[in-house]
Motif scaffolding. Structure first.
Motif: not given
Ligand SMILES: Cc1cc2nc3c(=O)[nH]c(=O)nc-3n(C[C@H](O)[C@H](O)[C@H](O)COP(=O)(O)OP(=O)(O)OC[C@H]3O[C@@H](n4cnc5c(N)ncnc54)[C@H](O)[C@@H]3O)c2cc1C
Length: 232
Positions: A144-156
């Motif tokens: 799994x590769x997961x991307x978001x702007x910040x930790x807070x914007x990445x659920x789980x």
């Protein structure tokens, strides 16, 4: 596991509500007459106003099929009609109209070595896959590769870290990785040995990742895409 597609509406009773700041809400729901789902499937939630007006939107399942409740994780969008209501208004004990599970294409039954690439709330279907893989002992088949702007914007994010997911934050560093979008050479490394790729996120994200996977040598006919966007 049976692949079930439920076509009729049913009722879900919200059992747990957990809000993550202004951004996400996790709903755990008991569904009457529930069909087993396959990781990757989604439900449709229909809201009904007293004057009869209805609005419906799709939400991926985050839960393992063996979970007695279904779990949805909804990103609260600015002026979002349905996501705003689910985030701001819904409480434990409320009933929701639901239809599902839905989807035959964007599903993973555990047997095919796969790469899953998510942007933001696009990670939700992969959480169902991850939980299923852990229970079935097939986690080695799932990258799994997961991307978001910040930790807070990445659920789980904690669950993803524990699973060993590759996390790419674009506006803050994550461990030793300096803030940046996913690089094609990172995808090339992570896609070694895969037989299928799943990509889920906004229109811009899935288009960027699709191009990067192509550059990484992943054939387009093994790539499955689910787009969350204005038409979702
Ligand atoms: C198969 C499928 C599964 C989905 N699973 C999830 C999920 O697990 N979690 C989740 O949070 N969402 C998911 N979505 C998206 C969801 O269905 C809605 O589109 C989203 O919640 C917005 O609905 P709304 O009524 O709040 O916003 P609307 O009132 O429809 O739109 C509000 C504003 O936001 C814009 N907008 C609409 N959708 C998005 C978006 N996704 N990103 C950015 N801007 C947008 C609109 O253009 C508009 O300006 C999924 C979509 C699909 C098709």
């Amino acid at each position: 596991m049976t692949e079930a597609i439920a076509s009729s509406w049913t009722t879900g009773t919200v059992r747990e509500v957990e809000r993550f700041g202004e951004t996400y809400v996790r709903l755990r729901i008991e569904v009457a007459d529930r069909h087993d789902h396959v990781p990757g499937q989604h439900y449709v939630v229909r809201l009904r106003a007293p004057d009869g007006y209805t609005a419906q939107r799709s939400y991926s399942l985050a839960s393992d099929p063996a979970d007695p409740l279904i779990e949805l994780m909804v990103e609260c969008l600015p002026r979002g009609e349905v996501s705003g209501f689910l985030h701001d208004v819904v409480e434990a004990g409320d009933e929701l109209e639901l239809r599902g599970p839905i989807g035959r294409w964007f599903v993973w039954g555990g047997e095919v070595p796969s790469l899953c690439v998510a942007g933001g709330s696009g990670v939700v279907p992969f959480i169902s896959m991850l939980r299923y893989a852990r229970r079935m002992g097939t986690a080695s088949h799932l990258t799994i590769v997961a991307s978001a702007q910040t930790r807070e914007r990445l659920p789980y994010i904690e669950e993803l870290e524990e699973f060993g997911a590759f996390i790419a934050l674009t506006r803050e560093n994550h461990g030793d990785r300096v803030a940046a979008h996913i690089y094609p050479d990172e995808l090339a490394e992570l896609s070694k040995g895969i037989e299928r790729a799943y990509v889920c996120g906004s229109a811009g994200f899935v288009s960027f990742v699709g191009r990067s996977l192509g550059e990484a040598g992943v054939p387009s006919d093994i790539v499955r895409v689910e787009q969350f966007g204005a038409t979702g």
